[in-house]
Design a protein around this motif. Structure first.
Motif, PDB file in Angstrom:
ATOM      1  N   THR A 411       0.839  -1.196   0.000  1.00 26.71           N
ATOM      2  CA  THR A 411       0.000   0.000   0.000  1.00 26.71           C
ATOM      3  C   THR A 411       0.879   1.253   0.000  1.00 26.71           C
ATOM      4  N   VAL A 427      -4.674  -3.581  -1.056  1.00 21.47           N
ATOM      5  CA  VAL A 427      -5.421  -2.811  -0.058  1.00 21.47           C
ATOM      6  C   VAL A 427      -5.229  -3.457   1.308  1.00 21.47           C
ATOM      7  N   CYS A 429      -6.949  -3.209   5.243  1.00 21.01           N
ATOM      8  CA  CYS A 429      -8.038  -2.656   6.047  1.00 21.01           C
ATOM      9  C   CYS A 429      -7.881  -3.151   7.475  1.00 21.01           C
ATOM     10  N   ASP A 436     -16.208  -4.266  13.095  1.00 19.05           N
ATOM     11  CA  ASP A 436     -15.517  -3.656  11.963  1.00 19.05           C
ATOM     12  C   ASP A 436     -15.124  -4.669  10.896  1.00 19.05           C
ATOM     13  N   PRO A 439     -17.460  -4.257   7.447  1.00 15.69           N
ATOM     14  CA  PRO A 439     -17.072  -3.228   6.468  1.00 15.69           C
ATOM     15  C   PRO A 439     -15.702  -3.473   5.849  1.00 15.69           C
ATOM     16  N   CYS A 440     -14.775  -4.097   6.591  1.00 16.69           N
ATOM     17  CA  CYS A 440     -13.456  -4.371   6.013  1.00 16.69           C
ATOM     18  C   CYS A 440     -13.542  -5.443   4.934  1.00 16.69           C
ATOM     19  N   THR A 442     -16.124  -6.136   3.237  1.00 15.58           N
ATOM     20  CA  THR A 442     -16.879  -5.526   2.134  1.00 15.58           C
ATOM     21  C   THR A 442     -15.976  -4.649   1.290  1.00 15.58           C
ATOM     22  N   GLN A 443     -15.105  -3.874   1.953  1.00 16.43           N
ATOM     23  CA  GLN A 443     -14.170  -3.012   1.219  1.00 16.43           C
ATOM     24  C   GLN A 443     -13.240  -3.828   0.337  1.00 16.43           C
ATOM     25  N   LEU A 444     -12.701  -4.920   0.874  1.00 12.50           N
ATOM     26  CA  LEU A 444     -11.800  -5.742   0.080  1.00 12.50           C
ATOM     27  C   LEU A 444     -12.519  -6.355  -1.115  1.00 12.50           C
ATOM     28  N   SER A 446     -15.147  -5.180  -2.635  1.00 14.10           N
ATOM     29  CA  SER A 446     -15.453  -4.119  -3.592  1.00 14.10           C
ATOM     30  C   SER A 446     -14.232  -3.753  -4.408  1.00 14.10           C
ATOM     31  N   GLN A 447     -13.059  -3.684  -3.788  1.00 12.31           N
ATOM     32  CA  GLN A 447     -11.836  -3.331  -4.511  1.00 12.31           C
ATOM     33  C   GLN A 447     -11.446  -4.429  -5.498  1.00 12.31           C
ATOM     34  N   ARG A 450     -13.742  -4.194  -8.360  1.00  8.01           N
ATOM     35  CA  ARG A 450     -13.456  -2.996  -9.168  1.00  8.01           C
ATOM     36  C   ARG A 450     -12.325  -3.257 -10.155  1.00  8.01           C
TER      37      ARG A 450
END
Length: 453
Positions: A411, A427, A429, A436, A439-440, A442-444, A446-447, A450
């Motif tokens: 990173t 990434v 998180c 938590d 959301p972590c 979920t963030q991974l 999503s990335q 993407r």
């Protein structure tokens, strides 16, 4: 005497010219005004269809077969288009076609078209009554190979944490396509267990079996992270011979590594049988070492014949192990890819003495080196860290575990010695509490989705 002729007045001709000029002028104004309106509608239509196919690309991962996935993708696209192109936008009337979803050799191609019409005003002078615009968008979802690595060490065995890890790890898997993505699942502590390996080059993965395995996880043992990364790379590099366009390692842990595996020479003949084992240093700075443990189990000591003359696994392993190997060789005694000693960076290991400092530093050096090698091979590394231990100084050098995970992921905010923009940038998180984790994860997800488009 001749008279000079005077020109006749042409009032009627001038009036005609002015009238024609006004009509032309109105046409030009109308072209500018109505065309501007058309451009705004076109831009909104393009944005709505672009977003719709992206939403469909995320939704196509849901479902147990291509029929369910197609339905989910089309519903997501239609919902996104409706929400982002309001009815009657600038007086227009828009219609969107049913999105096309095409599965082909692991790649999913999603297409969508839309049209909009709006009555014109000034351009009616040129004979136009309606202005029609159209848009088309396409999204291609790349094929994905992912090794999912989950920490099962004893430090996670506190109230509420195991349940949160299990539920959120399962939810994370729900983001991926069971018919096209390839996923391998493994968990680790002293050793690494590959729960569900890749099925060769066959597309898809068994999400139900993985969920059942995760629900059966127990949490015990020390943190042998390098062994887990070795298995993740091995799955990606050897089990699959026709790699996807996107390769990812997702690594979850609550602490920095403190153990590693190799072929260790011992002073007990019953242990010197060409069997690799794990030696652990713990996180405290009291110099205590433990081992040897199996490299293919969560927490399984070597057989009792290794521990004669009063030795046990919980005794100082320095009494059993006589030296550290020069290379990591847990899976091939002759392998010479990742050096153990002598090394000067990132943590100095000057000799093969079996000391707490050397074992702890080797554990961390190997993990970072293996993650870097994965990135050199074109694999993205995504890391998720949990809990207070990850942000507390530990080990002989009082390092922060979070820094190790950032280095693994490469990173931009990792330690200066780690970040390499020429390699895949992943990434990291941090989840401070069990709440938590969702959301972590979920963030991974999503990335990863993407970069898969």
């Amino acid at each position: 005497m001749k008279r000079i002729a005077t020109p006749k007045r042409q009032k009627g001709s001038v009036s005609v010219i002015v009238a024609v000029s006004l009509i032309a002028l109105l046409g030009i104004i109308g072209l500018a005004v109505d065309s501007g309106l058309g451009y705004m509608i076109k831009a909104r239509l393009d944005a709505a269809t672009d977003g719709a196919v992206i939403a469909a690309g995320e939704a196509v991962t849901r479902g147990n077969n291509q029929t369910e996935q197609t339905t989910n993708a089309q519903q997501a696209a239609s919902a996104f288009f409706t929400a982002n192109y309001p009815a009657g936008f600038l007086g227009s009337n828009a219609t969107a076609g049913t999105p096309s979803v095409v599965f082909n050799a692991g790649t999913v191609t999603i297409g969508m078209t839309a049209q909009a019409s709006v009555p014109v005003t000034f351009m009616q002078t040129l004979g136009f009554k309606v202005l029609n615009v159209s848009a088309s968008s396409q999204a291609i979802r790349k094929t994905l190979d992912m090794a999912f690595v989950i920490d099962n060490t004893g430090s996670l065995n506190s109230p509420g944490v195991p349940a949160a890890v299990r539920s959120n790890a399962i939810a994370f898997l729900n983001n991926f396509d069971v018919t096209n993505d390839r996923v391998a699942l493994m968990h680790f502590a002293f050793g690494t267990v590959v729960d569900v390996p890749f099925n060769g080059n066959t597309r898809g993965f068994d999400r139900a079996t993985m969920a059942a395995d995760i629900n059966n996880y127990t949490f015990n043992g020390n943190t042998n992270s390098a062994e887990a990364i070795w298995n993740a790379r091995n799955q990606l590099n050897t089990v699959i011979t026709q790699p996807s366009s996107l390769r990812v390692i997702v690594f979850f842990s609550d602490g920095a590594p403190n153990s590693f595996s190799s072929f260790f020479p011992t002073n007990q003949s019953a242990c010197n049988n060409n069997k690799a084992g794990t030696i652990a240093s713990g996180d405290a700075t009291n110099g205590f070492l433990s081992g040897l443990d199996s490299i293919s189990a969560l927490s399984q000591p070597f057989p009792s014949p290794c521990y004669k003359n009063g030795l046990t696994k919980t005794n100082d392993a320095g009494t059993l192990v006589t030296a550290l190997p020069k290379w990591y060789n847990a899976h091939n005694i002759n392998e010479q890819i990742f050096p153990i000693w002598p090394v000067t960076a990132p943590r100095a290991v000057p000799n093969g003495n079996v000391t707490y400092v050397n074992v702890n530093r080797v554990s961390r050096n190997l993990l970072e080196a293996m993650a870097a090698q994965a990135r050199i091979e074109g694999t993205y590394v995504f890391t998720l860290g949990y809990g207070p231990e990850l942000v507390a100084p530990a080990g002989p050098d009082n390092e922060i575990g979070e820094d190790v995970l950032k280095c693994m992921a490469n990173t931009p905010d990792s330690l200066p010695r780690c970040y390499n923009p020429q390699q895949p940038v992943g990434v990291f998180c941090y989840a401070a509490t069990p709440a938590d984790l969702l959301p972590c994860f979920t963030q991974l997800a999503s990335q990863i989705l993407r970069i898969s488009k």
